[in-house]
Design an enzyme around this catalytic site. Structure first.
Site, PDB file in Angstrom:
ATOM      1  N   ASP A  44       0.943  -1.270  -0.092  1.00  0.00           N
ATOM      2  CA  ASP A  44       0.054   0.077  -0.032  1.00  0.00           C
ATOM      3  C   ASP A  44       0.967   1.257  -0.044  1.00  0.00           C
ATOM      4  O   ASP A  44       1.893   1.339   0.778  1.00  0.00           O
ATOM      5  CB  ASP A  44      -0.968   0.086   1.439  1.00  0.00           C
ATOM      6  N   THR A 135     -14.167  -4.180  -7.158  1.00  0.00           N
ATOM      7  CA  THR A 135     -15.279  -4.203  -7.750  1.00  0.00           C
ATOM      8  C   THR A 135     -15.229  -3.122  -8.854  1.00  0.00           C
ATOM      9  O   THR A 135     -14.884  -1.998  -8.717  1.00  0.00           O
ATOM     10  CB  THR A 135     -16.469  -3.683  -6.952  1.00  0.00           C
ATOM     11  N   GLU A 175     -14.706  -9.923  -5.152  1.00  0.00           N
ATOM     12  CA  GLU A 175     -14.632 -10.202  -3.743  1.00  0.00           C
ATOM     13  C   GLU A 175     -16.204 -10.095  -3.506  1.00  0.00           C
ATOM     14  O   GLU A 175     -16.837  -9.114  -3.821  1.00  0.00           O
ATOM     15  CB  GLU A 175     -13.643  -9.264  -2.824  1.00  0.00           C
ATOM     16  N   ASN A 232     -24.379  -7.275  -6.094  1.00  0.00           N
ATOM     17  CA  ASN A 232     -24.634  -6.292  -5.247  1.00  0.00           C
ATOM     18  C   ASN A 232     -25.975  -5.317  -5.618  1.00  0.00           C
ATOM     19  O   ASN A 232     -26.698  -5.141  -4.676  1.00  0.00           O
ATOM     20  CB  ASN A 232     -23.491  -5.138  -5.363  1.00  0.00           C
ATOM     21  N   PHE A 273     -31.272 -10.411   3.811  1.00  0.00           N
ATOM     22  CA  PHE A 273     -31.339  -9.152   3.042  1.00  0.00           C
ATOM     23  C   PHE A 273     -32.830  -8.685   3.126  1.00  0.00           C
ATOM     24  O   PHE A 273     -33.276  -8.056   2.152  1.00  0.00           O
ATOM     25  CB  PHE A 273     -30.788  -9.010   1.914  1.00  0.00           C
ATOM     26  N   ALA A 276     -36.142  -4.434   7.026  1.00  0.00           N
ATOM     27  CA  ALA A 276     -36.721  -3.401   6.725  1.00  0.00           C
ATOM     28  C   ALA A 276     -36.143  -2.219   7.636  1.00  0.00           C
ATOM     29  O   ALA A 276     -35.751  -2.844   8.783  1.00  0.00           O
ATOM     30  CB  ALA A 276     -38.077  -3.177   6.560  1.00  0.00           C
ATOM     31  N   CYS A 284     -19.944   0.204  -0.493  1.00  0.00           N
ATOM     32  CA  CYS A 284     -20.279  -0.790  -1.621  1.00  0.00           C
ATOM     33  C   CYS A 284     -21.487  -0.524  -2.357  1.00  0.00           C
ATOM     34  O   CYS A 284     -21.780   0.172  -3.587  1.00  0.00           O
ATOM     35  CB  CYS A 284     -20.029  -2.156  -1.289  1.00  0.00           C
ATOM     36  N   LYS A 287     -22.759   3.033  -4.228  1.00  0.00           N
ATOM     37  CA  LYS A 287     -21.774   3.499  -5.175  1.00  0.00           C
ATOM     38  C   LYS A 287     -21.770   2.144  -6.160  1.00  0.00           C
ATOM     39  O   LYS A 287     -21.826   2.731  -7.776  1.00  0.00           O
ATOM     40  CB  LYS A 287     -20.331   3.661  -4.685  1.00  0.00           C
TER      41      LYS A 287
HETATM   42  C1  UGA Z   1     -21.534  -5.835   0.712  1.00  0.00           C
HETATM   43  C2  UGA Z   1     -22.094  -7.106   0.026  1.00  0.00           C
HETATM   44  O1  UGA Z   1     -22.860  -7.823   0.828  1.00  0.00           O
HETATM   45  C3  UGA Z   1     -20.755  -8.218  -0.193  1.00  0.00           C
HETATM   46  O2  UGA Z   1     -20.909  -9.138  -0.795  1.00  0.00           O
HETATM   47  C4  UGA Z   1     -19.601  -7.295  -0.841  1.00  0.00           C
HETATM   48  O3  UGA Z   1     -18.478  -7.997  -1.056  1.00  0.00           O
HETATM   49  C5  UGA Z   1     -19.512  -5.847  -0.341  1.00  0.00           C
HETATM   50  O4  UGA Z   1     -20.659  -5.136  -0.443  1.00  0.00           O
HETATM   51  C6  UGA Z   1     -18.515  -5.330  -1.424  1.00  0.00           C
HETATM   52  O5  UGA Z   1     -18.954  -4.862  -2.550  1.00  0.00           O
HETATM   53  O6  UGA Z   1     -17.359  -4.781  -1.043  1.00  0.00           O
HETATM   54  P1  UGA Z   1     -21.213  -4.542   2.759  1.00  0.00           P
HETATM   55  O7  UGA Z   1     -21.346  -3.369   2.155  1.00  0.00           O
HETATM   56  O8  UGA Z   1     -19.793  -5.026   3.690  1.00  0.00           O
HETATM   57  O9  UGA Z   1     -21.123  -5.910   1.776  1.00  0.00           O
HETATM   58  O10 UGA Z   1     -22.480  -4.941   3.909  1.00  0.00           O
HETATM   59  P2  UGA Z   1     -23.546  -5.551   3.826  1.00  0.00           P
HETATM   60  O11 UGA Z   1     -23.800  -6.525   4.898  1.00  0.00           O
HETATM   61  O12 UGA Z   1     -23.815  -6.087   2.426  1.00  0.00           O
HETATM   62  O13 UGA Z   1     -24.834  -4.595   4.045  1.00  0.00           O
HETATM   63  C7  UGA Z   1     -24.879  -3.392   3.245  1.00  0.00           C
HETATM   64  C8  UGA Z   1     -25.970  -2.462   4.010  1.00  0.00           C
HETATM   65  O14 UGA Z   1     -27.292  -2.912   3.739  1.00  0.00           O
HETATM   66  C9  UGA Z   1     -25.711  -2.046   5.351  1.00  0.00           C
HETATM   67  O15 UGA Z   1     -25.985  -0.591   5.687  1.00  0.00           O
HETATM   68  C10 UGA Z   1     -26.935  -2.775   5.948  1.00  0.00           C
HETATM   69  O16 UGA Z   1     -27.421  -2.286   7.324  1.00  0.00           O
HETATM   70  C11 UGA Z   1     -27.962  -2.595   5.053  1.00  0.00           C
HETATM   71  N1  UGA Z   1     -28.882  -4.021   4.970  1.00  0.00           N
HETATM   72  C12 UGA Z   1     -28.476  -5.302   4.960  1.00  0.00           C
HETATM   73  C13 UGA Z   1     -30.177  -3.758   5.192  1.00  0.00           C
HETATM   74  O17 UGA Z   1     -30.673  -2.337   5.197  1.00  0.00           O
HETATM   75  N2  UGA Z   1     -31.127  -4.711   5.190  1.00  0.00           N
HETATM   76  C14 UGA Z   1     -30.841  -6.111   5.257  1.00  0.00           C
HETATM   77  O18 UGA Z   1     -31.707  -6.910   5.236  1.00  0.00           O
HETATM   78  C15 UGA Z   1     -29.429  -6.194   4.853  1.00  0.00           C
END
Ligand code: UGA
Length: 488
Positions: A44, A135, A175, A232, A273, A276, A284, A287
């Site tokens: 890095d 990504t 990833e 995503n 997922f 609500a 992620c 964007k």
């Molecule tokens: C997300 C994807 O889940 C990963 O598979 C992916 O690798 C990653 O983006 C990436 O592209 O790097 P992440 O952003 O770490 O992962 O978090 P998530 O667990 O997916 O949650 C994303 C958002 O959705 C959070 O703000 C969470 O609170 C919200 N969420 C999630 C909800 O509002 N409701 C749900 O049922 C699930």
């Protein structure tokens, strides 16, 4: 078997790997690979990041990461370095984990990916496999290839070298790690996607991922790139869908949590997922959704669905604020306790966190906030410094309740699920609880004395209580064939 892979399996049994970019994807990937037995350089260009890693600390919070870091600094399997050129020159397999932020119009900004391609070009001292993990939009790999070839030729000419440049391959292995579960996700992935256009690349990547014992989806490069954006986008769509259903539930007096369970148990839909609430945030989903829509529109594909997913998500904040106003009426001069600042539990990441947008709106309306998050407060302080009487960072969740006119639950940390609601209630000036993540059971919260509001299930507590209270009375009829009581 090709020459390169033969040499990989014989004399150079384990080629060295360099992971370029020590962020939320790069660091867990590098340490995961070290744990699988590879010698990994973690490169890095930020000297502070490297100094922190060398001292055995991660620069961000991720469960299980620091023990792995300490372990592999000690075993020597993981070496952090700020010499990116040196790492590229020393390794055969390069995992590209640099940032792909969004530009003004939502398009992915690939400047860092291009910089990596040019770094590879000037250090192409033998066969290399360049693996995109960041990504990136479809067709990025082709640009990476062209860029490496172009600049490697220029470098060779400048050195008076007229021979062909060494062979290299570009692969895409997107990833799917989730922040807060990155280590667990690395070792137990649902699947690994490998986009390749050569046997050597395929063999090398299969040898890396084989020990994970998970399904491998092998595709061409562009398909692999597209899979990541599509995944995503689909998950974001699920969240916006259930949030829209939540609004309907509120309008007609249904319970979104039970609707989610009721539809989710259908194996074709799935239960995950479908929580609500105040919507998705993080680095992620927002964007990537915009970048995917941008890519589609660039190619003349109607991406109205994705645009609506984003609009629904943005409207969550206004919906939640309306709920707070409905509960406390005037915000000016009120004290609001806030539980959770991170964009999701398990991380100290506050990028695009819905919680921060809500706090910002509360402050604009003249409220004071008492904030608590188990991990994200140091990051939040940098963006929103403490301010006497207006912005207070608290030591505990209970501290955030002290004297509050309402308590907001904005990130569903386990710690909050275990909150002693009676104790929280007794500390508050006015016991209003607005649950942005559907964490609490409405009946339990009301029993603890709270005026409880949640997204998509407001009137439910009353329904449940009404049903519970409707005990069979004297005027009970029995349904003749079943023996079921009918209270009338
Ligand atoms: C997300 C994807 O889940 C990963 O598979 C992916 O690798 C990653 O983006 C990436 O592209 O790097 P992440 O952003 O770490 O992962 O978090 P998530 O667990 O997916 O949650 C994303 C958002 O959705 C959070 O703000 C969470 O609170 C919200 N969420 C999630 C909800 O509002 N409701 C749900 O049922 C699930």
């Amino acid at each position: 078997m090709s020459n390169v892979s033969r040499s990989v399996e014989s004399d150079v049994e384990k080629p060295r790997i360099a992971v370029l970019g020590m962020g939320h994807v790069g660091l867990p990937t590098a340490l995961g690979l070290a744990e699988l037995g590879w010698e990994v350089l973690g490169a890095d260009s930020n000297p502070e990041t490297i100094a922190t890693l060398k001292s055995g600390r991660s620069w961000f919070y991720e469960p299980g990461l620091e023990p792995l870091l300490k372990k592999h600094l000690e075993t020597g399997s993981f070496t952090p370095t700020e010499d990116v050129d040196g790492a590229v020159a020393a390794a055969m397999i390069l995992f590209v984990c640099v940032g792909t932020p969004q530009s003004e119009n939502g398009k992915a900004d690939l400047a860092q990916v291009e910089t990596v391609a040019r770094t590879v070009a000037r250090n192409l001292n033998g066969y290399k496999l360049i693996v995109e993990k960041s990504t990136v939009p479809a067709v990025t790999a082709h640009w990476v290839k062209r860029t490496i070839t172009r600049y490697a030729r220029i470098a060779a000419r400048a050195e008076g070298n007229s021979q062909a440049i060494p062979r290299f391959d570009v692969a895409s292995s997107p990833e799917f790690l989730q922040e807060g579960r990155a280590v667990e996700n690395f070792f137990k992935p649902d699947r690994v996607v490998i986009g390749v256009d050569s046997h050597v690349a395929r063999e090398l990547l299969e040898s890396i991922y084989r020990p994970l014992n998970c399904p491998l989806v092998v595709t061409d490069l562009t398909t692999a790139e597209l899979i990541k954006h599509a995944a995503n986008a689909f998950l974001s769509t699920k969240i916006s869908f259930i949030n829209m259903v939540g609004d309907m539930c509120e309008a007609v007096g249904a319970d979104v949590a039970n609707v989610a369970r009721g539809i989710g148990l259908d194996a074709r839909i799935g239960t995950s997922f479908l929580n609500a609430g105040i919507g998705f945030g993080g680095y992620c989903f927002p964007k990537d959704l915009r970048a995917f829509a941008y890519l589609g529109e660039e190619h003349g594909v109607d991406c109205g669905l994705l645009r609506e997913v984003e609009r629904i998500n943005q409207r969550r904040i206004a919906v939640f604020l309306r709920k707070i106003r409905k509960a406390v009426w005037i915000l000016q001069g009120k004290t609001i306790g806030v539980l959770g600042l991170a964009f999701k539990p398990g991380t100290d990441d506050i990028r695009e966190a819905p919680a921060l947008r809500i706090v910002d709106a509360l402050l604009k309306e003249g409220a004071s906030v008492r904030l608590y998050d188990p991990e994200a407060m140091p990051n939040a302080r940098q963006l929103l410094p403490e301010k006497a009487e207006r912005v207070t960072y608290c030591q505990t969740a209970y501290d955030a309740c002290a004297g509050a006119h309402a308590l907001l639950l904005l990130t569903e940390w386990d710690e909050f699920r275990r909150l002693d609601l009676r104790r929280a209630h007794d500390l508050m000036e006015v016991p209003v609880l607005v649950d942005g993540r559907g964490v609490f059971d409405p009946a339990t919260a009301r029993k603890a004395g709270f005026e409880y509001q949640a997204m998509g299930r407001d009137s439910v507590g009353h329904h449940v209580e009404a049903v519970a209270e409707a005990k069979p009375s004297d005027s009970t009829e029995r349904l003749p064939a079943t023996g079921v009581s009918l209270a009338i």
